[in-house]
Scaffold this active site. Structure first.
Site, PDB file in Angstrom:
ATOM      1  N   TRP A   1      37.514  45.474   8.441  1.00  0.00           N
ATOM      2  CA  TRP A   1      38.174  45.733   9.724  1.00  0.00           C
ATOM      3  C   TRP A   1      37.270  46.464  10.714  1.00  0.00           C
ATOM      4  O   TRP A   1      37.623  46.614  11.877  1.00  0.00           O
ATOM      5  CB  TRP A   1      39.453  46.549   9.497  1.00  0.00           C
ATOM      6  CG  TRP A   1      40.591  45.744   8.947  1.00  0.00           C
ATOM      7  CD1 TRP A   1      40.539  44.441   8.515  1.00  0.00           C
ATOM      8  CD2 TRP A   1      41.944  46.170   8.776  1.00  0.00           C
ATOM      9  NE1 TRP A   1      41.775  44.040   8.094  1.00  0.00           N
ATOM     10  CE2 TRP A   1      42.656  45.078   8.233  1.00  0.00           C
ATOM     11  CE3 TRP A   1      42.616  47.363   9.021  1.00  0.00           C
ATOM     12  CZ2 TRP A   1      44.029  45.160   7.946  1.00  0.00           C
ATOM     13  CZ3 TRP A   1      43.979  47.450   8.723  1.00  0.00           C
ATOM     14  CH2 TRP A   1      44.665  46.357   8.200  1.00  0.00           C
ATOM     15  N   LYS A   2      36.147  46.959  10.242  1.00  0.00           N
ATOM     16  CA  LYS A   2      35.230  47.729  11.103  1.00  0.00           C
ATOM     17  C   LYS A   2      36.021  48.855  11.797  1.00  0.00           C
ATOM     18  O   LYS A   2      36.908  49.424  11.180  1.00  0.00           O
ATOM     19  CB  LYS A   2      34.535  46.797  12.089  1.00  0.00           C
ATOM     20  CG  LYS A   2      33.897  45.591  11.384  1.00  0.00           C
ATOM     21  CD  LYS A   2      32.975  44.821  12.240  1.00  0.00           C
ATOM     22  CE  LYS A   2      32.385  43.667  11.432  1.00  0.00           C
ATOM     23  NZ  LYS A   2      31.387  42.896  12.126  1.00  0.00           N
TER      24      LYS A   2
ATOM     25  N   HIS B   1      25.817  47.593   5.455  1.00  0.00           N
ATOM     26  CA  HIS B   1      26.185  46.611   6.481  1.00  0.00           C
ATOM     27  C   HIS B   1      25.172  46.685   7.632  1.00  0.00           C
ATOM     28  O   HIS B   1      24.703  47.767   7.977  1.00  0.00           O
ATOM     29  CB  HIS B   1      27.605  46.895   6.981  1.00  0.00           C
ATOM     30  CG  HIS B   1      28.144  45.780   7.818  1.00  0.00           C
ATOM     31  ND1 HIS B   1      27.787  45.606   9.132  1.00  0.00           N
ATOM     32  CD2 HIS B   1      28.984  44.749   7.521  1.00  0.00           C
ATOM     33  CE1 HIS B   1      28.399  44.529   9.616  1.00  0.00           C
ATOM     34  NE2 HIS B   1      29.126  43.992   8.651  1.00  0.00           N
TER      35      HIS B   1
ATOM     36  N   GLU C   1      24.672  38.067   4.857  1.00  0.00           N
ATOM     37  CA  GLU C   1      25.263  38.119   6.191  1.00  0.00           C
ATOM     38  C   GLU C   1      24.139  38.132   7.228  1.00  0.00           C
ATOM     39  O   GLU C   1      23.653  39.200   7.612  1.00  0.00           O
ATOM     40  CB  GLU C   1      26.149  39.366   6.311  1.00  0.00           C
ATOM     41  CG  GLU C   1      27.043  39.299   7.498  1.00  0.00           C
ATOM     42  CD  GLU C   1      28.224  40.253   7.402  1.00  0.00           C
ATOM     43  OE1 GLU C   1      29.339  39.767   7.186  1.00  0.00           O
ATOM     44  OE2 GLU C   1      28.017  41.460   7.530  1.00  0.00           O
TER      45      GLU C   1
ATOM     46  N   GLY D   1      35.089  39.606   9.126  1.00  0.00           N
ATOM     47  CA  GLY D   1      35.315  40.660  10.119  1.00  0.00           C
ATOM     48  C   GLY D   1      36.471  40.285  11.028  1.00  0.00           C
ATOM     49  O   GLY D   1      37.634  40.433  10.676  1.00  0.00           O
ATOM     50  N   GLY D   2      36.129  39.758  12.212  1.00  0.00           N
ATOM     51  CA  GLY D   2      37.115  39.462  13.264  1.00  0.00           C
ATOM     52  C   GLY D   2      38.378  38.769  12.767  1.00  0.00           C
ATOM     53  O   GLY D   2      39.498  39.188  13.085  1.00  0.00           O
TER      54      GLY D   2
HETATM   55  P1  PGA Z   1      32.617  38.565  11.550  1.00  0.00           P
HETATM   56  O1  PGA Z   1      32.072  39.908  10.887  1.00  0.00           O
HETATM   57  O2  PGA Z   1      33.432  37.841  10.528  1.00  0.00           O
HETATM   58  O3  PGA Z   1      33.439  39.023  12.729  1.00  0.00           O
HETATM   59  O4  PGA Z   1      31.431  37.766  11.964  1.00  0.00           O
HETATM   60  C1  PGA Z   1      31.595  39.917   9.587  1.00  0.00           C
HETATM   61  C2  PGA Z   1      30.968  41.265   9.257  1.00  0.00           C
HETATM   62  O5  PGA Z   1      30.209  41.772  10.086  1.00  0.00           O
HETATM   63  O6  PGA Z   1      31.213  41.817   8.186  1.00  0.00           O
END
Ligand code: PGA
Length: 254
Positions: free
Chosen positions: A9-10, A93, A166, A236-237
């Site tokens: 979720w950041k 990350h 990633e 993420g998003g």
């Molecule tokens: P994203 O992010 O799915 O929005 O690209 C992934 C992450 O940075 O862990």
């Protein structure tokens, strides 16, 4: 090996109320989870709300390397995460490496501390646009892995950890972004598996799941799983949108 889908979720959502809503809607949309592991990593301040989350597992987005509590302003220890029912923790990350200058040595200490505390680390690796353009992808990824594992007891590493490939240029919020192709993912998986097997031997490395992260969503999840050797996703998003996240998870479960 079960597929693993991890929600990162950041620094979202902005309020506790929204966090509660998203979490309960994800639970509802998912229903009974079969054949795969779903992990949600919310910001630390929301963790208490999600204690005993049922079938969904919890993770932190980072942790400090000191095991004992003490004078480390702003930090959270692996033991504290365990206390909040976390069984996973994201480490290294690219956003932490970039915005907080987290270096190889620090990621190494965090990995060791997380393993010692009995958490399942989710180690993120991946190259920047400039590194790929300069032909340094291989070097970057092997350094990220080898230096993260440096001087950690094999016995401890045998407790298990997860690697996520990633590429920074594929993350949904990257300024100049493009999708990572299945071919590029497979190349990276081959590279990572090779580095792991050299560092740890076949027996241990075969058990380490390699996931992919970078703009994974309900539209591309199935294709990635069909065309690559990855064992799941770091999302993420899309993990903040319960309906699409549930669709993505269900696509992976099939
Ligand atoms: P994203 O992010 O799915 O929005 O690209 C992934 C992450 O940075 O862990």
């Amino acid at each position: 090996m079960k597929k693993i889908i991890i929600a990162n979720w950041k620094m979202n959502p902005p309020t506790f109320k929204e966090a509660q809503e998203i979490f309960s809607r994800i639970k509802k949309e998912l229903g009974r989870i079969k054949n795969l592991e779903v992990v949600v990593c919310p910001p630390f301040v929301y963790l208490s709300e999600f204690k005993k989350p049922g079938q969904i597992k919890l993770g932190g987005q980072d942790c400090f390397w000191e095991e004992k509590s003490g004078p480390f302003t702003g930090e959270i220890s692996p033991a504290m995460l365990k206390n909040f029912d976390c069984s996973f923790v994201i480490l290294g990350h690219s956003e932490r490496r970039k915005h907080f200058g987290e270096n190889y040595g620090q990621v190494n200490k965090k990995l060791k501390a997380a393993l010692s505390a009995g958490l399942m680390p989710i180690l993120c690796v991946g190259e920047e646009t400039e590194e790929r353009a300069a032909g340094r992808t291989e070097k970057t990824i092997s350094n990220q892995i080898n230096l993260a594992l440096r001087n950690i007891d094999k016995a401890l590493l045998e407790n298990g950890f997860i690697i996520v490939y990633e590429p920074v240029w594929a993350i949904s919020t990257s300024k100049i972004r493009h999708d990572c192709s299945s071919r590029e993912i497979n190349e990276a998986v081959r590279l990572i598996a090779g580095v792991l097997s050299q560092a740890l031997g076949e027996k241990i490395s075969r058990k380490i799941p390699i996931l992919y992260g970078g703009n994974v969503n309900e539209a591309n999840a199935k294709q990635y799983l069909n065309e690559t050797k990855i064992q799941g996703f770091l999302v993420g998003g899309a993990s903040l949108k319960p309906k699409s996240f549930a669709k993505l998870v269900k696509a992976a479960a099939r």
